[in-house]
Design an enzyme around this catalytic site. Structure first.
Site, PDB file in Angstrom:
ATOM      1  N   GLN A  89      18.585  31.748 -44.951  1.00 38.89           N
ATOM      2  CA  GLN A  89      19.124  32.922 -45.716  1.00 38.89           C
ATOM      3  C   GLN A  89      17.828  32.789 -46.094  1.00 38.89           C
ATOM      4  O   GLN A  89      17.614  34.168 -46.891  1.00 38.89           O
ATOM      5  CB  GLN A  89      20.631  32.859 -46.273  1.00 38.89           C
ATOM      6  N   HIS A 153      22.989  31.337 -49.340  1.00 39.02           N
ATOM      7  CA  HIS A 153      22.937  32.296 -51.032  1.00 39.02           C
ATOM      8  C   HIS A 153      21.611  31.564 -52.078  1.00 39.02           C
ATOM      9  O   HIS A 153      22.105  31.466 -52.643  1.00 39.02           O
ATOM     10  CB  HIS A 153      23.968  31.511 -51.671  1.00 39.02           C
TER      11      HIS A 153
END
Length: 373
Positions: A89, A153
């Site tokens: 991510q 995250h």
């Protein structure tokens, strides 16, 4: 007597997409959508964030590490962009202009960075100026530590409040049992700085032994929505839960939002994380989703361009690939609507200076929602 979160989860699933504290809030698709969706900027891969410049042009972050200036219907690639740690991510994340950009020219960017002595990366906040299609006067204002090779995250959104403080979010970097509840560690936090990166003297953990004094609130999982309420000036966030338990929160100074001690979600495997959904000293969300919609991007509607939309919140759904409108009465969500179904993974949403809504969709580009007459 506390209910099992595992039982709660599957009870709510059986309600077929009802959510939050209000089981009557079933998500619906309006029969007559009050807009036409026009693909305004095409051929974008993962437009993670975007910001409008005073001249109406748009700066767009591509997750892969490109900054694009959309000007006069052309996409101009900006040079001297910070190098990003591309894993999972991670990448080039949010972008926000200083509230007095017209006077000082500062642009703020969050991104995954390898700076530091450890392998991997963590979220960083930079400010810079735009000159001759390049970023200049770059200053790293905050770099979370320690780096990790985990790919999840990173957060991260940026917003300014009415007093000029800068807030930004960092996810817990996949270390849920270590980072979110520990104010001596980065990750799983929302931070507050002065616009030049200095720590405000009235931040809640200034003077606490070994605390990260930039922290404003903690106990977060992965906040990818962060906005200012247009009337109260308070900062709202939304954040990814695990399997279920995505949340909308109103951010309070020094508050603990509970992750992973309390949650309305469960592990991706279907097992429990905790049997607790509430504890003293931990904030409750004003709204939560079961099942998870994987929220990204968030905007309050303040214009009158769309009938009955003023005062509602727009949130992108990555997992179900639509735009959701949350209708509010005060701080209570009383209705949910699905919009832009089938367009793709909605990464960000903004209200433009023209009062129209712009929606960034992965693999497509940025759509402009043109009201029907």
């Amino acid at each position: 007597m506390k209910k099992s979160i595992f039982s709660l989860y599957f009870f709510v699933i059986m309600l077929n997409f009802s959510c939050g504290q209000n089981s009557e809030n079933k998500v619906i698709t309006p029969e007559d959508v009050p807009f036409n969706a026009e693909l305004f900027i095409d051929e974008l891969q993962i437009p993670w964030g975007f910001a409008f410049l005073p001249d109406g042009s748009i700066l767009i972050t591509e997750k892969k590490g490109e900054l694009i200036h959309f000007l006069n219907e052309k996409k101009i690639k900006i040079s001297n962009v910070p190098e990003v740690y591309q894993r999972g991510q991670g990448g080039l994340l949010d972008i926000q202009l200083h509230p007095e950009y017209s006077k000082n020219g500062w642009i703020y960017i969050t991104y995954s960075s390898t700076d530091g002595n450890q392998k991997g990366g963590h979220t960083a906040l930079m400010r810079a100026k735009l000159k001759n299609n390049a970023l200049v006067d770059k200053e790293v204002l905050y770099k979370a530590v320690p780096n990790t090779t985990k790919g999840q995250h990173f957060g991260s959104r940026i917003v300014f409040d009415n007093d000029g403080y800068l807030y930004f979010s960092i996810g817990e970097r996949g270390a849920r049992d270590v980072n979110p509840q520990d104010i001596t560690r980065d990750g799983g936090k929302i931070y507050r700085l002065h616009d030049d990166g200095k720590i405000p003297s009235n931040n809640p953990f200034v003077g606490k032994k070994n605390a990260k004094t930039a922290i404003y609130s903690y106990g977060h999982r992965n906040p990818q929505g962060l906005i200012k309420h247009p009337e109260t000036g308070k900062i709202w966030d939304h954040e990814h839960g695990p399997r279920g338990g995505d949340e909308v929160n109103i951010i309070k100074k020094g508050a603990n939002y509970g992750w992973p001690v309390i949650t309305y979600g469960i592990n991706y495997s279907g097992t429990e994380i905790t049997d607790k959904t509430a504890m003293d000293g931990m904030e409750q969300p004003i709204h939560y989703w079961i099942p998870s919609i994987a929220p990204s991007g968030m905007a309050f509607v303040t214009s009158n361009k769309y009938e009955n939309w003023k005062g509602s919140i727009l949130v992108g759904s990555l997992s179900f690939q639509y735009l959701e409108r949350l209708v509010l009465e005060g701080t209570k969500v009383v209705k949910r609507e699905k919009l832009l179904e089938g367009k793709g993974r909605v990464r960000d949403v903004k209200q433009g200076p023209d009062g129209l809504i712009y929606v960034a969709v992965e693999g497509k580009g940025i759509y402009k929602l043109i009201p029907k007459k």
